[in-house]
Design an enzyme around this catalytic site. Structure first.
Site, short mmCIF file in Angstrom:
data_model
loop_
_atom_site.label_atom_id
_atom_site.label_comp_id
_atom_site.label_asym_id
_atom_site.label_seq_id
_atom_site.Cartn_x
_atom_site.Cartn_y
_atom_site.Cartn_z
N CYS A 1 -163.88 -10.55 -26.25
CA CYS A 1 -164.01 -11.63 -25.25
C CYS A 1 -163.04 -11.45 -24.09
O CYS A 1 -161.82 -11.43 -24.27
CB CYS A 1 -163.78 -12.98 -25.96
SG CYS A 1 -163.44 -14.35 -24.85
N CYS B 1 -160.61 -14.33 -23.61
CA CYS B 1 -159.56 -14.27 -24.65
C CYS B 1 -158.48 -13.27 -24.25
O CYS B 1 -157.28 -13.51 -24.47
CB CYS B 1 -160.16 -13.88 -26.00
SG CYS B 1 -161.48 -14.96 -26.58
N CYS C 1 -185.86 -16.71 -18.22
CA CYS C 1 -185.84 -17.08 -19.65
C CYS C 1 -186.89 -16.31 -20.44
O CYS C 1 -188.09 -16.43 -20.20
CB CYS C 1 -186.06 -18.59 -19.78
SG CYS C 1 -186.50 -19.15 -21.43
N CYS D 1 -189.39 -18.50 -22.32
CA CYS D 1 -190.39 -19.07 -21.40
C CYS D 1 -191.50 -18.06 -21.12
O CYS D 1 -192.69 -18.42 -21.05
CB CYS D 1 -189.73 -19.46 -20.08
SG CYS D 1 -188.36 -20.64 -20.25
#
Length: 523
Positions: free
Chosen positions: A61, A64, A407, A410
């Site tokens: 991350c 992070c 998406c 979608c």
């Protein structure tokens, strides 16, 4: 809250005050004061430590990695105060992270009173200074006892957060302590116990840099029995009349449940020029609007989220409950380029917009695609300016798919949804009672709607448009047909329609094959 959560998160991310610190490994070095915990050691650690901060992270991350040096520094400063900072690697301790419903990385949680369920999300700035200040505040008693006026004034004058003072209101004690236990990290709670009979028995709130306290003017007897009322009062009154907004305080403004008025300034001098004006507006419209300053040099792109051009200085209002935006007229781009060094905002224009907004007379700036001249398929295309009118049709059950062009779910749904529209369009009577529609929710403003993910599919039953029903079943043709029959006001039997539609489609396909065979024979 009736606003788009995805949009809200994008606002918060844009406003976050990200520092340009050099990234290191997300995991703290072995020789640091940060303690590594696992599922096997976590429970015992909670019982042995009445207060600590836990970072749930992933080694890959980026956020992070940026937090790591600040977290290590904070752990070193808090070590001698017996306030541990710990880390849990969620790629190795997946079960533990699932138990605490970690939504993303890094997630910072405060654990108190040896209670594994007594957690609080840390939402302050991700700097060592902020973390240390926050955790030290968490270690103090929720309510400070003060016995003299000089002690009280010393706390108020040096406060960096709102100070709320109970001067002996009858029956308030239990409620006051209850609220303090929940909100002590955001406010300083003072119990002013004195034998001086001239001191009024009231509840007062002191804002940083403000000399005059805000006194609760409601029913104190009811307040003493209602912790929620006290919290709601604080959410509104504890905000500055005109404050600076960034990622660390954005959520606080959202939780006040009050529309937010932004002043985008281009320099510190410009902000100072308008500060007194906006402070007075903040006092006048307390409870109706919160006024904030935003540095356009850092956060200028946020203007686009308010349906405004990046022309600064700028003033705009966002009603987050309805997801409606309002702003002063702006120049054409060519004209702005010519005048940008001399542009200023007239205070009278700001006052007029604010007054019209509060009275409900202001016109919202609606982001919308152009209304289609021709509907190209049986799936009716909605846009921002037509949405409310179409879904309010009293005679039709209107099913709307809210989607995003990027998406994947979608895109996979599209052929099923198109066939669904074709089924109802195949029957004249059914098509007068059911409308299958869609709208690109990223390109059009939809008010009073909570879209948490794409696609979101909602049915507006005829005559009951104010009581929409969200589709949560399997996204199959059969699932949609049953849903519309069970939840639509018109109870159209889509399954019977589909049988006729399928038979007609098959017949048409067979006729087409026969024609192809005939052409082949003729050749």
């Amino acid at each position: 809250m009736l606003f788009n959560k995805k949009t809200l998160f994008s606002f918060a991310a844009l406003l976050s005050n990200l520092t340009n610190i050099q990234a290191q490994e997300a995991a703290a070095p072995a020789d640091s004061a940060v303690i590594k915990l696992t599922k096997d050691t976590f429970a015992d650690f909670i019982q042995e430590n009445p207060l600590f901060l836990a970072e749930f992270f992933a080694p890959w991350c980026g956020h992070c990695k940026h937090l790591a040096p600040e977290y290590v520094k904070a752990a070193a400063e808090l070590e001698d105060k017996n306030i541990p900072l710990v880390q849990i690697d969620c790629t190795e301790e997946q079960e533990l992270c699932m138990e605490y419903e970690i939504p993303g990385y890094p997630s910072l949680k405060v654990f108190k009173n040896n209670d594994p369920k007594n957690t609080k999300d840390y939402q302050g700035a991700r700097s060592a200074e902020s973390i240390v200040s926050y955790m030290i505040k968490e270690s103090l008693p929720a309510v400070q006892q003060v016995g003299t006026d000089s002690e009280l004034q010393d706390i108020v004058q040096n406060a960096t957060q709102p100070v709320i003072v109970d001067s002996g209101v009858k029956g308030l004690n239990a409620t006051f302590y209850d609220v303090a236990a929940k909100l002590s990290s955001d406010y300083t709670f003072i119990s002013y116990v004195t034998s001086n009979k001239t001191v009024a028995k009231d509840l007062s709130l002191y804002l940083p840099s403000e000399d005059t306290p805000i006194v609760f003017n409601g029913d104190l007897n009811k307040l003493a029995k209602n912790a929620t009322q006290l919290q709601e009062w604080l959410k509104v009154e504890a905000l500055p009349y005109f404050g600076e907004i960034d990622g660390s305080v954005f959520q606080t403004y959202v939780e006040s449940d009050i529309p937010l008025a932004y002043f985008f300034y281009t320099s510190d001098e410009e902000k100072s020029k308008y500060t007194e004006f906006f402070t007075e507006l903040g006092k006048k419209y307390r409870g109706s609007l919160n006024f904030v300053g935003l540095d356009s040099r850092k956060y200028g792109r946020h203007a686009e989220n308010l349906n405004m051009k990046e022309q600064f200085p700028l003033f705009a209002i966002h009603d987050m409950k309805k997801n409606l935006k309002y702003g002063l007229p702006q120049l054409a781009e060519e004209k702005f380029d010519q005048l940008k060094d001399t542009i200023s905002i007239e205070t009278k224009d700001i006052s007029r917009l604010v007054e019209n907004f509060v009275k409900g007379k202001a016109n919202a700036i609606v982001k919308s695609e152009p209304e289609p001249e021709v509907q190209e398929s049986n799936v009716f295309k909605l846009v921002g300016t037509t949405h409310d009118k179409i879904v309010s049709d009293k005679k039709k059950d209107v099913l709307v798919k809210y989607y995003a062009p990027w998406c994947g779910h979608c895109k996979r749904l599209a052929p099923i949804y198109e066939e669904l529209a074709d089924v109802y369009a195949s029957d004249k009577k059914a098509s007068s009672k059911v409308l299958i529609a869609e709208v690109d929710a990223t390109a059009n403003d939809i008010s009073d709607l909570n879209i948490e993910g794409y696609p979101t599919i909602i049915l507006y039953p005829a005559g009951k448009n104010a009581e929409p029903v969200t589709f949560t079943s399997q996204r199959t043709l059969d699932g949609f047909l049953k849903f519309l029959k069970e939840n639509g006001s018109n109870r159209v039997d889509g399954e019977s329609l589909y049988e006729k539609y399928a038979a007609a489609k098959k017949e048409a396909e067979e006729d087409e094959e026969d024609e192809e065979d005939l052409d082949h024979d003729e050749l």
